[in-house]
Design a protein around this motif. Structure first.
Motif, mmCIF file in Angstrom:
data_model
loop_
_atom_site.group_PDB
_atom_site.id
_atom_site.type_symbol
_atom_site.label_atom_id
_atom_site.label_comp_id
_atom_site.label_asym_id
_atom_site.label_seq_id
_atom_site.Cartn_x
_atom_site.Cartn_y
_atom_site.Cartn_z
ATOM 1 N N LEU A 12 0.829 -1.211 0.000
ATOM 2 C CA LEU A 12 0.000 0.000 0.000
ATOM 3 C C LEU A 12 0.857 1.252 0.000
ATOM 4 O O LEU A 12 1.833 1.342 0.745
ATOM 5 N N THR A 13 0.498 2.219 -0.831
ATOM 6 C CA THR A 13 1.125 3.533 -0.792
ATOM 7 C C THR A 13 0.018 4.583 -0.712
ATOM 8 O O THR A 13 -1.105 4.355 -1.174
ATOM 9 N N LYS A 14 0.361 5.733 -0.137
ATOM 10 C CA LYS A 14 -0.623 6.798 0.065
ATOM 11 C C LYS A 14 -0.287 7.965 -0.842
ATOM 12 O O LYS A 14 0.880 8.313 -1.024
ATOM 13 N N THR A 15 -1.317 8.581 -1.421
ATOM 14 C CA THR A 15 -1.087 9.723 -2.304
ATOM 15 C C THR A 15 -2.217 10.731 -2.131
ATOM 16 O O THR A 15 -3.283 10.401 -1.613
ATOM 17 N N THR A 16 -1.969 11.965 -2.563
ATOM 18 C CA THR A 16 -2.989 13.015 -2.494
ATOM 19 C C THR A 16 -3.214 13.573 -3.887
ATOM 20 O O THR A 16 -2.264 13.947 -4.580
ATOM 21 N N VAL A 17 -4.478 13.614 -4.300
ATOM 22 C CA VAL A 17 -4.846 14.160 -5.601
ATOM 23 C C VAL A 17 -5.935 15.199 -5.384
ATOM 24 O O VAL A 17 -7.008 14.879 -4.869
ATOM 25 N N GLU A 18 -5.632 16.458 -5.767
ATOM 26 C CA GLU A 18 -6.576 17.560 -5.589
ATOM 27 C C GLU A 18 -7.122 17.606 -4.157
ATOM 28 O O GLU A 18 -8.328 17.662 -3.929
ATOM 29 N N LYS A 19 -6.188 17.520 -3.211
ATOM 30 C CA LYS A 19 -6.486 17.610 -1.774
ATOM 31 C C LYS A 19 -7.298 16.430 -1.235
ATOM 32 O O LYS A 19 -7.792 16.465 -0.111
ATOM 33 N N LYS A 20 -7.429 15.381 -2.048
ATOM 34 C CA LYS A 20 -8.123 14.171 -1.592
ATOM 35 C C LYS A 20 -7.094 13.063 -1.393
ATOM 36 O O LYS A 20 -6.171 12.919 -2.193
ATOM 37 N N THR A 21 -7.273 12.291 -0.342
ATOM 38 C CA THR A 21 -6.348 11.199 -0.039
ATOM 39 C C THR A 21 -6.797 9.903 -0.702
ATOM 40 O O THR A 21 -7.973 9.526 -0.622
ATOM 41 N N PHE A 22 -5.845 9.260 -1.369
ATOM 42 C CA PHE A 22 -6.107 7.957 -1.982
ATOM 43 C C PHE A 22 -4.991 6.997 -1.604
ATOM 44 O O PHE A 22 -3.890 7.411 -1.238
ATOM 45 N N TYR A 23 -5.292 5.718 -1.684
ATOM 46 C CA TYR A 23 -4.303 4.670 -1.461
ATOM 47 C C TYR A 23 -4.184 3.839 -2.735
ATOM 48 O O TYR A 23 -5.194 3.561 -3.389
ATOM 49 N N ILE A 24 -2.961 3.493 -3.081
ATOM 50 C CA ILE A 24 -2.718 2.610 -4.220
ATOM 51 C C ILE A 24 -2.301 1.253 -3.664
ATOM 52 O O ILE A 24 -1.309 1.150 -2.945
ATOM 53 N N ALA A 25 -3.083 0.228 -3.969
ATOM 54 C CA ALA A 25 -2.766 -1.133 -3.516
ATOM 55 C C ALA A 25 -2.263 -1.944 -4.699
ATOM 56 O O ALA A 25 -2.973 -2.113 -5.692
ATOM 57 N N MET A 26 -1.018 -2.386 -4.602
ATOM 58 C CA MET A 26 -0.480 -3.320 -5.591
ATOM 59 C C MET A 26 -0.705 -4.720 -5.021
ATOM 60 O O MET A 26 -0.194 -5.043 -3.941
ATOM 61 N N VAL A 27 -1.489 -5.522 -5.720
ATOM 62 C CA VAL A 27 -1.881 -6.846 -5.212
ATOM 63 C C VAL A 27 -1.285 -7.924 -6.108
ATOM 64 O O VAL A 27 -1.504 -7.917 -7.323
ATOM 65 N N ARG A 28 -0.536 -8.818 -5.506
ATOM 66 C CA ARG A 28 0.110 -9.895 -6.269
ATOM 67 C C ARG A 28 -0.417 -11.252 -5.818
ATOM 68 O O ARG A 28 -0.421 -11.565 -4.627
ATOM 69 N N ASP A 29 -0.883 -12.027 -6.774
ATOM 70 C CA ASP A 29 -1.336 -13.394 -6.501
ATOM 71 C C ASP A 29 -0.087 -14.257 -6.287
ATOM 72 O O ASP A 29 0.734 -14.401 -7.181
ATOM 73 N N ILE A 30 0.064 -14.815 -5.079
ATOM 74 C CA ILE A 30 1.283 -15.575 -4.770
ATOM 75 C C ILE A 30 1.019 -17.075 -4.609
ATOM 76 O O ILE A 30 1.848 -17.788 -4.049
ATOM 77 N N LYS A 31 -0.120 -17.544 -5.134
ATOM 78 C CA LYS A 31 -0.401 -18.979 -4.965
ATOM 79 C C LYS A 31 0.625 -19.842 -5.687
ATOM 80 O O LYS A 31 1.004 -20.902 -5.199
ATOM 81 N N GLU A 32 1.100 -19.373 -6.875
ATOM 82 C CA GLU A 32 2.112 -20.135 -7.596
ATOM 83 C C GLU A 32 3.424 -20.148 -6.815
ATOM 84 O O GLU A 32 4.117 -21.157 -6.768
ATOM 85 N N ARG A 33 3.766 -19.004 -6.221
ATOM 86 C CA ARG A 33 4.986 -18.930 -5.421
ATOM 87 C C ARG A 33 4.884 -19.829 -4.199
ATOM 88 O O ARG A 33 5.832 -20.529 -3.847
#
Length: 205
Positions: free
Chosen positions: A126-147
């Motif tokens: 998870l990373t946090k960012t601000t766009v036009e004074k609004k807070t958003f979170y970017i979630a990078m999700v990785r499927d690790i079942k193969e790993r």
């Protein structure tokens, strides 16, 4: 007087050309960004500060079984109902958005769930960012079942190797590329007087 009007027209035409050029550059940059987001192999999900999904890239939609236009507005924890507080081998606990948001900047192992209720292990960054004074979170999700499957197979292979080596009458000591002991069987212990637990990670003596 006679040349003022043509000059104004020329100035406006020049300004319009600059604006049109800037707009094209912005549109080009947006198109490149969309292309990057759409071709990221990991799921990329934008979440608002309350935990509602704002957008998903195609990889995320495929991962969780959604089609175009679906899932926007759903709670993120609907996709990730459980997470692991520490190691992935521990018992997962129910996922609350506030708890997950506090893990921003780190990596969290969790249980992903598709719309068909199928579950699979995932790794979330998870990373946090601000766009036009609004807070958003970017979630990078990785499927690790193969790993996970590969890790389990590797662990099984290692266990099988250990059983095989333990049954060999001759002393066997194997090392890695750096010359450090990886495996020392019982006969190897008797031959060197060195316990396997002490030998692993050390150069042979």
């Amino acid at each position: 007087g006679g040349t003022a009007a043509p000059r104004r027209i020329a100035a406006r035409a020049y300004s319009f050309a600059i604006c049109r050029g800037q707009r094209k550059r912005v549109e080009s940059a947006e198109a490149r960004m969309r292309s990057v987001v759409e071709h990221v192999l990991d799921g990329m999900i934008t979440i608002d500060e309350k935990g509602a999904i704002f957008s998903m890239n195609p990889a995320a939609k495929r991962m969780f079984g959604y089609s175009r236009g679906e899932s926007v507005g759903d709670e993120f924890v609907k996709l990730v109902p459980k997470y692991f507080e520490r190691e992935i081998d521990n018992t997962p606990v129910a996922c609350e958005w506030e708890q997950l948001a506090r893990r921003t900047g780190g990596t969290t192992f969790a249980i992903g769930q598709t719309r068909n209720q199928a579950t699979f292990p995932v790794e979330i960054s998870l990373t946090k960012t601000t766009v036009e004074k609004k807070t958003f979170y970017i979630a990078m999700v990785r499927d690790i079942k193969e790993r996970k499957r590969f890790e389990e197979e590797l662990a099984a292979e290692k266990e099988s190797l250990a059983v095989t080596l333990a049954s060999i009458g001759d002393g066997v000591i194997t090392t890695d590329l750096n010359g450090r002991v990886v495996v020392c069987n019982a006969a190897g212990e008797a031959m060197t007087g060195w316990k396997a637990s002490e030998a692993v990670g050390q150069p042979p003596r």
